[in-house]
Design a protein around this motif. Sequence first.
Motif, PDB file in Angstrom:
ATOM      1  N   ALA A 124       4.907  12.342   5.914  1.00 40.64           N
ATOM      2  CA  ALA A 124       5.487  11.025   5.663  1.00 40.64           C
ATOM      3  C   ALA A 124       5.047  10.494   4.293  1.00 40.64           C
ATOM      4  O   ALA A 124       3.886  10.631   3.911  1.00 40.64           O
ATOM      5  N   TYR A 125       5.995   9.873   3.590  1.00 42.03           N
ATOM      6  CA  TYR A 125       5.737   9.243   2.296  1.00 42.03           C
ATOM      7  C   TYR A 125       6.359   7.851   2.330  1.00 42.03           C
ATOM      8  O   TYR A 125       7.475   7.688   2.845  1.00 42.03           O
ATOM      9  N   GLY A 126       5.662   6.855   1.801  1.00 43.93           N
ATOM     10  CA  GLY A 126       6.252   5.523   1.821  1.00 43.93           C
ATOM     11  C   GLY A 126       5.303   4.427   1.448  1.00 43.93           C
ATOM     12  O   GLY A 126       4.340   4.620   0.690  1.00 43.93           O
ATOM     13  N   ALA A 127       5.547   3.224   2.016  1.00 45.23           N
ATOM     14  CA  ALA A 127       4.777   2.026   1.664  1.00 45.23           C
ATOM     15  C   ALA A 127       4.646   1.125   2.878  1.00 45.23           C
ATOM     16  O   ALA A 127       5.500   1.115   3.767  1.00 45.23           O
ATOM     17  N   ARG A 128       3.558   0.344   2.896  1.00 41.31           N
ATOM     18  CA  ARG A 128       3.325  -0.695   3.897  1.00 41.31           C
ATOM     19  C   ARG A 128       3.010  -1.973   3.153  1.00 41.31           C
ATOM     20  O   ARG A 128       2.366  -1.957   2.112  1.00 41.31           O
ATOM     21  N   TRP A 129       3.485  -3.104   3.695  1.00 41.51           N
ATOM     22  CA  TRP A 129       3.244  -4.364   3.003  1.00 41.51           C
ATOM     23  C   TRP A 129       2.820  -5.458   3.975  1.00 41.51           C
ATOM     24  O   TRP A 129       3.122  -5.434   5.162  1.00 41.51           O
ATOM     25  N   ASP A 130       2.064  -6.419   3.441  1.00 40.09           N
ATOM     26  CA  ASP A 130       1.573  -7.553   4.230  1.00 40.09           C
ATOM     27  C   ASP A 130       1.997  -8.864   3.566  1.00 40.09           C
ATOM     28  O   ASP A 130       1.979  -8.976   2.342  1.00 40.09           O
ATOM     29  N   ASP A 155      -3.249   5.058   4.268  1.00 42.53           N
ATOM     30  CA  ASP A 155      -3.272   4.200   3.089  1.00 42.53           C
ATOM     31  C   ASP A 155      -3.870   4.969   1.916  1.00 42.53           C
ATOM     32  O   ASP A 155      -4.983   5.478   2.000  1.00 42.53           O
ATOM     33  N   ARG A 156      -3.125   5.026   0.797  1.00 44.53           N
ATOM     34  CA  ARG A 156      -3.587   5.738  -0.396  1.00 44.53           C
ATOM     35  C   ARG A 156      -3.764   4.802  -1.592  1.00 44.53           C
ATOM     36  O   ARG A 156      -3.709   5.230  -2.738  1.00 44.53           O
ATOM     37  N   GLY A 157      -3.979   3.510  -1.327  1.00 41.65           N
ATOM     38  CA  GLY A 157      -4.226   2.581  -2.421  1.00 41.65           C
ATOM     39  C   GLY A 157      -3.088   1.598  -2.618  1.00 41.65           C
ATOM     40  O   GLY A 157      -1.990   1.751  -2.090  1.00 41.65           O
ATOM     41  N   ARG A 158      -3.372   0.564  -3.385  1.00 43.38           N
ATOM     42  CA  ARG A 158      -2.406  -0.500  -3.638  1.00 43.38           C
ATOM     43  C   ARG A 158      -1.367  -0.094  -4.674  1.00 43.38           C
ATOM     44  O   ARG A 158      -1.634   0.702  -5.578  1.00 43.38           O
ATOM     45  N   VAL A 159      -0.171  -0.674  -4.538  1.00 45.53           N
ATOM     46  CA  VAL A 159       0.924  -0.433  -5.464  1.00 45.53           C
ATOM     47  C   VAL A 159       1.364  -1.786  -6.030  1.00 45.53           C
ATOM     48  O   VAL A 159       1.620  -2.719  -5.263  1.00 45.53           O
ATOM     49  N   PRO A 160       1.443  -1.927  -7.356  1.00 47.93           N
ATOM     50  CA  PRO A 160       1.824  -3.229  -7.928  1.00 47.93           C
ATOM     51  C   PRO A 160       3.326  -3.492  -7.828  1.00 47.93           C
ATOM     52  O   PRO A 160       4.150  -2.570  -7.921  1.00 47.93           O
ATOM     53  N   LEU A 161       3.668  -4.751  -7.647  1.00 48.57           N
ATOM     54  CA  LEU A 161       5.063  -5.190  -7.719  1.00 48.57           C
ATOM     55  C   LEU A 161       5.441  -5.396  -9.177  1.00 48.57           C
ATOM     56  O   LEU A 161       4.635  -5.903  -9.964  1.00 48.57           O
ATOM     57  N   ASN A 162       6.680  -5.031  -9.543  1.00 48.95           N
ATOM     58  CA  ASN A 162       7.125  -5.347 -10.898  1.00 48.95           C
ATOM     59  C   ASN A 162       7.749  -6.747 -10.915  1.00 48.95           C
ATOM     60  O   ASN A 162       7.767  -7.462  -9.905  1.00 48.95           O
ATOM     61  N   HIS A 163       8.262  -7.164 -12.065  1.00 49.88           N
ATOM     62  CA  HIS A 163       8.781  -8.525 -12.206  1.00 49.88           C
ATOM     63  C   HIS A 163      10.058  -8.763 -11.403  1.00 49.88           C
ATOM     64  O   HIS A 163      10.465  -9.914 -11.217  1.00 49.88           O
ATOM     65  N   SER A 164      10.679  -7.688 -10.937  1.00 51.97           N
ATOM     66  CA  SER A 164      11.889  -7.840 -10.121  1.00 51.97           C
ATOM     67  C   SER A 164      11.576  -7.845  -8.628  1.00 51.97           C
ATOM     68  O   SER A 164      12.490  -7.863  -7.807  1.00 51.97           O
ATOM     69  N   GLY A 165      10.287  -7.822  -8.289  1.00 50.55           N
ATOM     70  CA  GLY A 165       9.915  -7.802  -6.877  1.00 50.55           C
ATOM     71  C   GLY A 165      10.129  -6.446  -6.235  1.00 50.55           C
ATOM     72  O   GLY A 165      10.491  -6.360  -5.058  1.00 50.55           O
ATOM     73  N   GLU A 166       9.884  -5.378  -6.989  1.00 51.59           N
ATOM     74  CA  GLU A 166      10.082  -4.020  -6.486  1.00 51.59           C
ATOM     75  C   GLU A 166       8.809  -3.196  -6.655  1.00 51.59           C
ATOM     76  O   GLU A 166       7.972  -3.470  -7.517  1.00 51.59           O
ATOM     77  N   VAL A 167       8.693  -2.175  -5.817  1.00 54.11           N
ATOM     78  CA  VAL A 167       7.684  -1.142  -6.018  1.00 54.11           C
ATOM     79  C   VAL A 167       8.399   0.201  -6.140  1.00 54.11           C
ATOM     80  O   VAL A 167       9.454   0.411  -5.536  1.00 54.11           O
ATOM     81  N   GLN A 168       7.826   1.074  -6.935  1.00 54.95           N
ATOM     82  CA  GLN A 168       8.367   2.417  -7.107  1.00 54.95           C
ATOM     83  C   GLN A 168       7.272   3.431  -6.805  1.00 54.95           C
ATOM     84  O   GLN A 168       6.142   3.295  -7.282  1.00 54.95           O
ATOM     85  N   LEU A 169       7.605   4.434  -5.997  1.00 53.84           N
ATOM     86  CA  LEU A 169       6.662   5.494  -5.659  1.00 53.84           C
ATOM     87  C   LEU A 169       7.321   6.836  -5.932  1.00 53.84           C
ATOM     88  O   LEU A 169       8.481   7.052  -5.548  1.00 53.84           O
ATOM     89  N   SER A 182       0.832  -1.194   0.000  1.00 51.14           N
ATOM     90  CA  SER A 182       0.000   0.000   0.000  1.00 51.14           C
ATOM     91  C   SER A 182       0.872   1.250   0.000  1.00 51.14           C
ATOM     92  O   SER A 182       1.924   1.293   0.639  1.00 51.14           O
ATOM     93  N   ARG A 183       0.427   2.252  -0.698  1.00 48.78           N
ATOM     94  CA  ARG A 183       1.086   3.555  -0.730  1.00 48.78           C
ATOM     95  C   ARG A 183       0.674   4.346   0.509  1.00 48.78           C
ATOM     96  O   ARG A 183      -0.508   4.441   0.839  1.00 48.78           O
ATOM     97  N   LEU A 184       1.639   4.894   1.210  1.00 47.98           N
ATOM     98  CA  LEU A 184       1.376   5.694   2.408  1.00 47.98           C
ATOM     99  C   LEU A 184       1.718   7.150   2.139  1.00 47.98           C
ATOM    100  O   LEU A 184       2.713   7.460   1.486  1.00 47.98           O
TER     101      LEU A 184
END
Length: 284
Positions: free
Chosen positions: A278-284, A254-268, A245-247
Amino acid sequence: MAAHAELVSDLKALRKGRGLYVNNVGERVGHTLRDLCGVTEKDGPGEIRVRVAQRLEHLAVDLPDDLRIAVLAAMGLIPAARHPLYQERVGWIAERIGRDPRTARRRIDDAIHQLAQLAFATMRLRGAAEPAAGWHTATTRVFVTLEGPVTEALENHRIVAAHDGLREIELATVFGQPAVLSGGTLRGGMLVLPAPLPAGESHDFWVRSRNPVRPRQFTYVPRRRCDYLELRVHFDCDSLPHTVSRLQGRPPRDRGRVPLNHSGEVQLVFRDAVRGVAYGARWD
């Protein structure tokens, strides 16, 4: 304040019809809103939509949830509410917040007035802070990797001097155990630059920091004005999260889901990042 009233008028004009997705968007974005969003005469409809959308979404972060939903939907910035008529978007908002259309319209008006207040408050705070700051950040790029025995962050910052002779800046890293990889020397929590920096000149430096704990979220809080902020999180390919999730906000929300790319990364990517938010990401 005349400028506040002009911005409110511009926003109310923009919400009509298809909102930000009207064909003649260049004619619908008023002068005060153009100045706020950095729209230039050279920008075409696509660039105008991007600049205005990013600025309004950025300002709306600090609004209560019902007002944030109301104003973003009214402008056509929520895909599910991107109806061709304003009254249809009002109906969508009313259903979403569990109120009647009349109340939804009041929420939209309240949100527009608060957006204008936030816009001018931000500009006043920046104007007051910049002369004393001595520098600001043009770009910050942070790469966090969760592979390996410890979590590691690599940071690349480009700062711009506001006055001649900038010699050092305070250094705050994402995690503890900082190490300067390039662009200066660490002395007592300060980054000493290789040479004094003239006003208007930029300087790049790289920093590494580590965290022995496996975090479930990552946030970055700018301590200075930051024009462009890019965050990347690289996950262990053998232990990928189910959702990311985008923070964003103060406190981060929570500002919505962020997709993982094929390398297992997220970019914001965040533009005009505000000090203390604060800007960032949370994952489960």
